[in-house]
Design an enzyme around this catalytic site. Structure first.
Site, short mmCIF file in Angstrom:
data_model
loop_
_atom_site.label_atom_id
_atom_site.label_comp_id
_atom_site.label_asym_id
_atom_site.label_seq_id
_atom_site.Cartn_x
_atom_site.Cartn_y
_atom_site.Cartn_z
CD GLU A 1 56.45 60.16 41.20
OE1 GLU A 1 55.27 59.91 41.50
OE2 GLU A 1 56.76 60.92 40.27
CG ASP B 1 62.62 60.71 32.71
OD1 ASP B 1 62.41 59.49 32.90
OD2 ASP B 1 62.04 61.38 31.84
CD GLU C 1 57.70 61.97 29.53
OE1 GLU C 1 58.87 61.82 29.14
OE2 GLU C 1 57.07 61.10 30.16
#
Length: 456
Positions: A258, A200, A346
């Site tokens: 990314e 992810d 996160e």
């Protein structure tokens, strides 16, 4: 005898008149009621049309009229939002047609507004007692202009790929009657899902502001594990109306993921310009915080840093509506964890604040947004797609926080903006925590207006 012959002739004449059997031919006579009475019928009692954009026309549908013994015109009238023709070229709201054995009519849907439209086609003649009614139905859709930007562009690292790409695309030129602009982003995978990146990743789309040369973040998302977004017909959806005056004519866009593998994500982007009545005729956008390069080159959380999160903002006095537009997502597994075991940034649920003149004015809750219900999930194995993150999910757009309406009393005088994090101190044992932030001031007016002025 003569009297009997005379009576017989009278009876024959009466029978002739009674049963209309006079004459030697076996064909019905011209006085047969079935030939004398006029008739008119339609082969259809209802018509439904495909969904059609406002101001456009649907494909036409055929109706056949059958008539006999008509001498007067067949009159056709049709409801609003529908049109009728007898040649499938010239369409009208009413017609008068010379009768013939068979008449072809062509009907089409021409919506003036969105939503369901019910109507009738009325067919009549002066010689027919009852009108014929054909019911009509159509659904009007918003008028949309679509433009393609990036088309199957691969982003990755190594293997001949790059993590970012930019290009100039010709988008809609005149946005004076554009109510909304939507961006759709589709991720495809080479060689099936096995070819997609297996993590992810932070990703975003930016538009170049030609007046400043800066890249404004118009959408951010997190890639799904292993798969693309094909389960969604058009991929991820973003409302980018705030930037519509930057998304006009030749427009320079940049995409970034990314992705640190040689398994690329293949990106396609297109834009829908929805015709309607804009809330205001003019928009101006100014950048307040541009900390959105990637997931970690942004704001460290829980440690001392020198990132400037305080700005002076001057909104034009003539502004009629102004709001902040913010995108924020956290990264890292820094400790100490919260009481429920969530590390930062996160996973840890936090409430951030925008302060105006040192007063907490807007709150951004970084909490769950429904990761388990994300339709992009079935093929994310292996993958940790289901647990809720703090304000984002794998395979979803990162939420835009734009309900922060700035009070008009602040127009015309500078005020101090500060983005403030909920207090928390990292112990340095679990790595670092970061927040990537973009914040813009969107100024609107029905008259020409200057952008807000931002100063450090």
């Amino acid at each position: 005898k003569e009297e009997k012959i005379k009576m017989k002739k009278i009876v024959q004449l009466l029978l002739c008149l009674l049963f209309l059997g006079c004459g030697s031919s076996s064909e019905p006579s011209s006085t047969d009621p079935e030939n004398v009475n006029p008739s008119l019928s339609s082969n259809r009692t209802s018509l439904s049309f495909q969904d059609t954009m406002v101001s456009l026309k649907s494909e036409s549908k055929l109706i056949t009229l059958t008539s006999s013994n008509l001498n007067s015109d067949i009159l056709i009238n049709i409801s609003d939002d529908f049109e009728v023709s007898n040649d499938n070229t010239n369409f009208f709201t009413s017609l008068a047609i010379t009768p013939s054995a068979n008449v072809n009519l062509y009907v089409r849907f021409s919506p003036n507004d969105t939503g369901n439209s019910f109507g009738n086609l009325i067919i009549s003649s002066a010689e027919i007692d009852n009108d014929i009614t054909v019911s009509l139905y159509g659904n009007g859709l918003l008028m949309v202009h679509n433009y393609k930007a990036f088309d199957d562009h691969a982003l990755g690292f190594g293997g001949g790929y790059n993590q970012s790409a930019s290009g100039i695309f010709n988008l809609h030129q005149d946005v004076s009657n554009i109510e909304r602009v939507k961006m759709f982003l589709q991720i495809d995978c080479p060689n099936g899902n096995s070819g997609c990146d297996d993590w992810d990743r932070f990703a975003n789309v930016k538009v170049k502001d030609n007046s400043s040369g800066n890249w404004f973040e118009i959408g951010r998302y997190i890639t799904p594990y292993w798969t693309g977004t094909q389960v969604l017909e058009r991929g991820l959806e973003f409302d980018v109306t705030d930037f519509k005056f930057l998304l006009t004519g030749p427009t320079e866009l940049r995409i970034y993921i990314e992705n640190w593998t040689a398994k690329p994500d293949i990106i396609s982007i297109d834009f829908d310009y929805v015709v309607g009545t804009p809330d205001y005729q003019n928009y101006e956008v100014s950048e307040v915080l541009n900390l959105h390069s990637n997931s970690i080159d942004c704001v460290p959380y829980g440690v001392t840093h020198n990132v400037d999160l305080e700005k002076s903002i001057l909104i034009p006095a003539e502004a009629e509506s102004t709001h902040f537009r913010t995108i924020i997502s956290g990264w890292g597994h820094a400790t100490p964890t919260d009481s429920d075991g969530r590390p930062c940034a996160e996973w840890c649920y936090r409430t951030h604040e925008i302060k105006i003149n040192n007063f907490p004015t807007f709150q951004h809750y970084m909490g769950p947004i429904g990761c388990p219900s994300n339709p992009i999930n079935d093929e994310q194995e292996p993958g940790n797609w289901e647990p809720n993150r703090a304000g984002w999910c794998p395979g979803m757009a990162v939420p835009v926080r734009k309900d922060n309406i700035i009070d008009m009393s602040l127009n015309g005088s500078p005020f101090i903006f500060e983005y403030d994090f909920q207090d928390w101190i990292s112990n340095g044992a679990g790595g670092n925590a970061f927040y990537a932030i973009s914040t813009y001031v969107v100024v609107k007016s029905n008259s020409e207006i200057n952008p807000a002025v931002i100063q450090d």
